[in-house]
Scaffold this motif. Structure first.
Motif, PDB file in Angstrom:
ATOM      1  N   GLU A  68       0.817  -1.220   0.000  1.00 38.14           N
ATOM      2  CA  GLU A  68       0.000   0.000   0.000  1.00 38.14           C
ATOM      3  C   GLU A  68       0.852   1.271   0.000  1.00 38.14           C
ATOM      4  N   HIS A  69       2.069   1.181   0.541  1.00 38.52           N
ATOM      5  CA  HIS A  69       2.959   2.343   0.605  1.00 38.52           C
ATOM      6  C   HIS A  69       4.034   2.309  -0.485  1.00 38.52           C
ATOM      7  N   GLY A  70       3.866   1.444  -1.495  1.00 39.61           N
ATOM      8  CA  GLY A  70       4.757   1.428  -2.640  1.00 39.61           C
ATOM      9  C   GLY A  70       6.029   0.613  -2.460  1.00 39.61           C
ATOM     10  N   PHE A  71       6.073  -0.261  -1.473  1.00 37.83           N
ATOM     11  CA  PHE A  71       7.259  -1.096  -1.238  1.00 37.83           C
ATOM     12  C   PHE A  71       6.990  -2.524  -1.698  1.00 37.83           C
ATOM     13  N   LYS A  72       8.045  -3.216  -2.105  1.00 34.94           N
ATOM     14  CA  LYS A  72       7.912  -4.598  -2.571  1.00 34.94           C
ATOM     15  C   LYS A  72       8.426  -5.614  -1.558  1.00 34.94           C
ATOM     16  N   TYR A  73       9.297  -5.179  -0.662  1.00 32.02           N
ATOM     17  CA  TYR A  73       9.943  -6.095   0.284  1.00 32.02           C
ATOM     18  C   TYR A  73       9.892  -5.506   1.689  1.00 32.02           C
ATOM     19  N   PHE A  74      10.014  -6.401   2.668  1.00 30.04           N
ATOM     20  CA  PHE A  74      10.105  -5.927   4.046  1.00 30.04           C
ATOM     21  C   PHE A  74      10.869  -6.923   4.900  1.00 30.04           C
ATOM     22  N   LEU A  75      11.424  -6.410   5.971  1.00 30.58           N
ATOM     23  CA  LEU A  75      12.090  -7.215   7.007  1.00 30.58           C
ATOM     24  C   LEU A  75      11.336  -7.025   8.308  1.00 30.58           C
ATOM     25  N   ILE A  76      11.291  -8.076   9.105  1.00 29.04           N
ATOM     26  CA  ILE A  76      10.732  -7.954  10.452  1.00 29.04           C
ATOM     27  C   ILE A  76      11.912  -7.716  11.388  1.00 29.04           C
ATOM     28  N   VAL A  77      11.947  -6.547  12.014  1.00 32.07           N
ATOM     29  CA  VAL A  77      13.069  -6.211  12.890  1.00 32.07           C
ATOM     30  C   VAL A  77      12.738  -6.462  14.357  1.00 32.07           C
ATOM     31  N   ASP A  78      11.452  -6.630  14.666  1.00 28.02           N
ATOM     32  CA  ASP A  78      11.041  -6.982  16.024  1.00 28.02           C
ATOM     33  C   ASP A  78       9.705  -7.703  15.930  1.00 28.02           C
ATOM     34  N   ALA A  79       9.595  -8.843  16.577  1.00 22.13           N
ATOM     35  CA  ALA A  79       8.345  -9.603  16.586  1.00 22.13           C
ATOM     36  C   ALA A  79       8.057 -10.058  18.008  1.00 22.13           C
ATOM     37  N   GLN A  80       6.807  -9.948  18.396  1.00 23.47           N
ATOM     38  CA  GLN A  80       6.386 -10.407  19.718  1.00 23.47           C
ATOM     39  C   GLN A  80       5.126 -11.243  19.560  1.00 23.47           C
ATOM     40  N   GLN A  81       5.108 -12.353  20.276  1.00 25.11           N
ATOM     41  CA  GLN A  81       3.933 -13.214  20.290  1.00 25.11           C
ATOM     42  C   GLN A  81       3.617 -13.507  21.745  1.00 25.11           C
TER      43      GLN A  81
END
Length: 177
Positions: A68-81
């Motif tokens: 939606e913001h024009g990006f094709k890739y992403f990294l998860i730099v912090d995840a919490q479950q």
């Protein structure tokens, strides 16, 4: 006795797992933009949502947000479950049924009267309710950094993830998209 109507409403509205939807009364996703390409995505499931589905829905929203913001890739730099845990105890009710029979006779002899009576009976007491239910609602939070070009090393392909996860959960695109 407002608990029973409230509990009935909760069961009626939450009788199934949280759908993939914006945050509402039964759960869903929300996001916060931290920078031009950095977002935190949170998915809150209800008691009928399993942890894997909550994780997948947070991942799906992360991928959609990148696109939606024009990006094709992403990294998860912090995840919490984690899970939000609570308990509910049903009201306890006690009912006693009594059956009694009295048999008797009265005898009169002159000026005196004699009474002879016997009572026989049974009583049954039933206790119901008082159960405690543990309720666990999964929560997942991803902080992601988005990229227009694939960065060095591993990165999630947002388009691929959206297609894959929507297919897995049979999620249709909204008509206005």
């Amino acid at each position: 006795m407002r608990i029973i109507p409230t509990l009935s409403l909760i069961i009626l509205l939450g009788g199934c797992a949280t759908a993939y939807q914006p945050q509402g009364m039964t759960g869903g996703f929300s996001e916060t933009q931290l920078d031009t390409n950095v977002f935190t995505v949170v998915f809150k499931g209800n008691a009928f949502t399993d942890r894997d589905k909550a994780n997948d829905f947070a991942m799906l929203r992360s991928a959609e947000l990148a696109l939606e913001h024009g990006f094709k890739y992403f990294l998860i730099v912090d995840a919490q479950q984690y899970s939000k845990n609570s308990t509910y105890r049903t009201p306890t009710t006690v009912t006693t049924n009594v059956n009694a029979n009295t048999y008797g006779a009265a005898y009169s002899y002159g000026n005196s009267t004699t009474y002879n009576a016997s009572t026989y009976g049974t009583a049954t007491t039933t206790v119901s309710g008082g159960q405690t239910y543990n309720i666990s609602k999964p929560r997942t939070s991803n902080t992601i950094v988005c990229f227009t070009e694939k960065p060095q090393g591993f990165a999630y392909n947002a388009g691929f993830l959206v297609k894959s996860l929507k297919q897995k959960y049979d999620i249709q695109d909204a008509p206005n998209k």
